[in-house]
Every structure is written in structure tokens, then in C-alpha cells.
Design an enzyme around this catalytic site. Sequence first.
Site, PDB file in Angstrom:
ATOM      1  N   SER A 135      25.351  17.154 -64.496  1.00 23.45           N
ATOM      2  CA  SER A 135      25.054  18.820 -63.612  1.00 23.45           C
ATOM      3  C   SER A 135      24.274  19.759 -64.854  1.00 23.45           C
ATOM      4  O   SER A 135      25.031  20.085 -66.317  1.00 23.45           O
ATOM      5  CB  SER A 135      26.850  19.476 -63.664  1.00 23.45           C
ATOM      6  N   LYS A 161      22.123  17.136 -60.273  1.00 27.65           N
ATOM      7  CA  LYS A 161      22.958  18.570 -59.729  1.00 27.65           C
ATOM      8  C   LYS A 161      22.647  20.240 -60.916  1.00 27.65           C
ATOM      9  O   LYS A 161      23.402  19.998 -61.864  1.00 27.65           O
ATOM     10  CB  LYS A 161      24.540  18.674 -59.609  1.00 27.65           C
ATOM     11  N   LYS A 163      23.591  23.968 -61.496  1.00 26.94           N
ATOM     12  CA  LYS A 163      24.325  25.264 -61.561  1.00 26.94           C
ATOM     13  C   LYS A 163      23.231  26.415 -60.604  1.00 26.94           C
ATOM     14  O   LYS A 163      22.022  26.229 -61.105  1.00 26.94           O
ATOM     15  CB  LYS A 163      24.989  25.402 -62.310  1.00 26.94           C
ATOM     16  N   ASP A 189      24.837  23.394 -57.596  1.00 25.21           N
ATOM     17  CA  ASP A 189      26.503  23.753 -57.326  1.00 25.21           C
ATOM     18  C   ASP A 189      26.551  25.525 -57.634  1.00 25.21           C
ATOM     19  O   ASP A 189      26.102  25.896 -58.705  1.00 25.21           O
ATOM     20  CB  ASP A 189      27.392  23.463 -57.836  1.00 25.21           C
ATOM     21  N   GLU A 214      27.155  22.592 -53.117  1.00 28.86           N
ATOM     22  CA  GLU A 214      28.395  23.269 -53.123  1.00 28.86           C
ATOM     23  C   GLU A 214      29.068  24.438 -53.453  1.00 28.86           C
ATOM     24  O   GLU A 214      28.366  25.294 -54.353  1.00 28.86           O
ATOM     25  CB  GLU A 214      28.442  22.336 -54.970  1.00 28.86           C
ATOM     26  N   ASP A 239      34.312  22.781 -53.327  1.00 26.17           N
ATOM     27  CA  ASP A 239      35.124  21.500 -54.775  1.00 26.17           C
ATOM     28  C   ASP A 239      36.104  22.668 -54.935  1.00 26.17           C
ATOM     29  O   ASP A 239      37.207  22.522 -54.688  1.00 26.17           O
ATOM     30  CB  ASP A 239      34.004  22.239 -55.610  1.00 26.17           C
ATOM     31  N   LYS A 263      38.186  16.438 -57.749  1.00 23.29           N
ATOM     32  CA  LYS A 263      38.919  16.742 -58.779  1.00 23.29           C
ATOM     33  C   LYS A 263      40.415  16.847 -58.902  1.00 23.29           C
ATOM     34  O   LYS A 263      41.043  17.640 -58.317  1.00 23.29           O
ATOM     35  CB  LYS A 263      38.360  17.874 -59.496  1.00 23.29           C
ATOM     36  N   GLY A 291      33.983  17.083 -62.129  1.00 20.12           N
ATOM     37  CA  GLY A 291      34.097  17.426 -63.351  1.00 20.12           C
ATOM     38  C   GLY A 291      34.527  18.225 -63.673  1.00 20.12           C
ATOM     39  O   GLY A 291      33.770  19.639 -63.322  1.00 20.12           O
TER      40      GLY A 291
HETATM   41  C1  LIG Z   1      30.299  19.750 -65.142  1.00 18.56           C
HETATM   42  C2  LIG Z   1      30.830  20.660 -63.759  1.00 18.56           C
HETATM   43  O1  LIG Z   1      29.618  21.326 -63.170  1.00 18.56           O
HETATM   44  N1  LIG Z   1      32.035  21.163 -63.700  1.00 18.56           N
HETATM   45  C3  LIG Z   1      32.686  21.905 -62.565  1.00 18.56           C
HETATM   46  C4  LIG Z   1      32.342  23.730 -63.289  1.00 18.56           C
HETATM   47  C5  LIG Z   1      32.782  23.765 -64.713  1.00 18.56           C
HETATM   48  C6  LIG Z   1      34.195  23.107 -65.337  1.00 18.56           C
HETATM   49  C7  LIG Z   1      34.868  23.679 -66.245  1.00 18.56           C
HETATM   50  C8  LIG Z   1      33.697  23.623 -67.240  1.00 18.56           C
HETATM   51  C9  LIG Z   1      34.430  23.981 -68.275  1.00 18.56           C
HETATM   52  C10 LIG Z   1      33.338  24.364 -69.886  1.00 18.56           C
HETATM   53  C11 LIG Z   1      32.089  23.931 -69.252  1.00 18.56           C
HETATM   54  C12 LIG Z   1      31.832  24.327 -68.328  1.00 18.56           C
HETATM   55  C13 LIG Z   1      32.916  24.035 -66.993  1.00 18.56           C
HETATM   56  C14 LIG Z   1      31.938  23.840 -65.967  1.00 18.56           C
HETATM   57  C15 LIG Z   1      32.331  22.167 -61.129  1.00 18.56           C
HETATM   58  O2  LIG Z   1      31.689  20.945 -60.024  1.00 18.56           O
HETATM   59  O3  LIG Z   1      32.026  23.497 -60.589  1.00 18.56           O
HETATM   60 MG   LIG Z   2      32.058  22.382 -58.358  1.00 19.99          MG
END
Ligand SMILES: CC(=O)N[C@@H](Cc1ccc2ccccc2c1)C(=O)O
Ligand SMILES: [Mg+2]
Length: 368
Positions: A135, A161, A163, A189, A214, A239, A263, A291
Site C-alpha cells: 500500500s 495499491k 491511496k 483505496d 477500495e 474495507d 481485516k 493490513g
Molecule cells: C495498509 C493500509 O492501507 N491499511 C489501511 C489504512 C491504514 C490503516 C491503519 C494505519 C495505521 C498507521 C498508518 C497507516 C494506516 C493505514 C487500509 O487498507 O485502508
Molecule cells: Mg482500505
Amino acid sequence: MKLEGIELRRVAMPLVSPFRTSFGTQTTKDILLVRAVVDGVDGWGECVTLPDPVYSAEYTDGAVDVLRGHLVPALSGVDLAGAHMVSEVLAPIKGHRMAKAAVEMAVLDAELRAQGRPFARELGAVRTRVPCGVSVGIMDEIPRLLDAVDAYLSEGYARIKLKIEPGWDVDVVRAVRERFGDDLALQVDANTAYTLRDAQHLARLDEFGLLLIEQPLDEEDLLGHADLARMLSTPICLDESITSAHTAAQAIRLGATSVINIKPGRVGGYLEARRIHDLAAAQGVPVWCGGMVESGLGRAANIALAALPGFVLPGDVSVSDRFYRTDLTEPFVMRDGHLDVPQAPGLGVAPLPDVLQEVTTWTEWIPM
Ligand SMILES: CC(=O)N[C@@H](Cc1ccc2ccccc2c1)C(=O)O
Ligand SMILES: [Mg+2]
């Protein structure tokens, strides 16, 4: 089984680089760990809450409070037949799925360590290694992002992925496609950053052949996602909206999601995560393991989950040093774009004592 006590422990883990999403920028992860002592055996759980309620309504101080004041007392003095009974005992307490997941994970780890049985075996893993997705956060400018993607691809990641948020979406995806080609496994995402009014704008992503988009809309907007799914050709993946097998079934039936990011922390634990996997697989809905920037403890369990048959897309199961210079456990390292599924009893990993000592900011022992 007899629960002798629970230790709550907070650790401050600095991130290797700031990770920006549509809900803010994180530079460290303040992780709440749960250590359960069950019949003399230590089991570890990791709560995936953030310090602030920006990803979901849960947050770390709240998780501490509900564990101390409600979840641990509910389990005190109960003779559990096994970790599978934890969610049953905690059911009368509404919500707080991330806090519940952490305590179930700790009890399950202790039970499995005592039985000499790995998480992968308990969950029904069919693979011994899983492909890694990564990510990539929002950055100041597109060239920096392209350099980051280039570096991750050189490391061997099987899927990228990105953001996204309003103002950082179509142009970024176009630049990645132009630089790395159409064959790159690519998804985005939004972490709920858009509304249905953005539908026409989001439809501009359809030309880029993304695997999925996402959680474009609000966590509670299942009908909005179903409407959006009819306006986009890019598959919708939920998600934040998927908080249980029940909501997963509703989202599938409403046409609000055609791929699910599972998750375990978000849905109340690894056993509920398996139930979601099973119901999705029964309806031909692909799933992948999301994650929450976990330490090696949660990472080990996520890799085991990602090895179940219905996890057909690479998950956000990156290596330890994607996020942490020093992980709590022996670091997870990729081989040919894959991570090996731990095969030792329980999680298969445990906190390294000196690292744990170093990063601990607070502990509380709760006798039972
Ligand atoms: C890996 C990923 O994108 N995870 C989450 C967003 C997320 C979740 C928890 C977090 C905690 C600290 C820093 C960034 C974070 C990002 C998601 O899929 O939406
Ligand atoms: Mg997500």
C-alpha cells in the site's frame, strides 16, 4: 482452559516514512498489545486501533478502557472450552470489534502454542507462501510516488495499491500506468473520501484497468456503493464497511461489493475472518487480506489467513521493513515476491524481549 490474567501493553513503533491516507498522516504506530496467560502459557494479541478514531470509530484509549472495564471482566472466572468461546462470552458487549479481536487472538495464540498447532493449520491454510501486495501513501508530488512504486516493484511486490483522495487520484493512476504499463496489478483505496456526487469523476478511473477501487464511500453507505457499482466498470471492494460475516453477506446481496478486503481486527477476530472467507468463497466473491500496519505479531497471523483458498488476490501483507526499521518480532522478509507462512505453534513468532522493552510506553496487568 483457565485465563490467569491479561497484560495490556502499549508500544510506540516509529514508521520508516510518513504514511499519508485520506484520513491523515501517520509517522508512528502506537500499538496496543494484549498478552493472555492461559494455563501458564503466554499468548499474544495485537489491537489494530489507531490512536484517533479516524479509520473507524474505535481508537486505542477506548480499546484499553473497554478491555479493562468490560471485556476482561466478562472473561474472568469463565472456564473456556477454547478460544472459539471468547466471542460467545463477549457477544453481549456491543461493538468494540478491534478490542475483542485482540483478546481472542491472544487466547487463541496461547491455546495453539499449548497444542503445538500453527495458526495456519487452525485457520485452514492451503498454501505455504503468499504473494505480497504493498500500500503506497499519498505524496507531495507524482514523481516521488513513481520512485516509491519503482522501488517496491524492484523489491518484488506482486501488486501496488495507491491511496487516493479528491485531488490525488486520476492523474496519479494515469502516471503510474504510463510509467509501468498496463500489466501492473494496480488498485486504489479511497478510505471513504468520496460521495456519490463524485461518481462521474470516479468513472474516469475505469480506463486504467484497475483490479478494484477500495471503499470509495462512507462506511455505512452500502446502498451508495451498490449505486456506484452500477456506474463504474472497476470492481468495488469494501474495507471499512465489512465489520462481520453478517454485514459481508448484506453487502454481497445488495451488490455493494464484488471483492472483499478482510481485516481480522476490523471484523472481531481471525475466526470471524474465516467465516467471512467461507461465505464469500461460497458465492464466488474473491477476498484478500488487508493490513493495519501491524507489527510482526499481527503480520504473522495475517499471512496465515492470506493462505486460505479464497484469498486469491495479493493482500497488504508487506514485509516488516515496509513500515518498521525494527519490528517487534524477527522481521518478515520477502522471497521472490512471497512471504512464507509461519509453521511454528501459535503465531509462530513472539516479541523480541529487548525490542519490546525498548518500545514499551505503558503496561497494565489485569488479574482474572
Ligand atoms: C495498509 C493500509 O492501507 N491499511 C489501511 C489504512 C491504514 C490503516 C491503519 C494505519 C495505521 C498507521 C498508518 C497507516 C494506516 C493505514 C487500509 O487498507 O485502508
Ligand atoms: Mg482500505
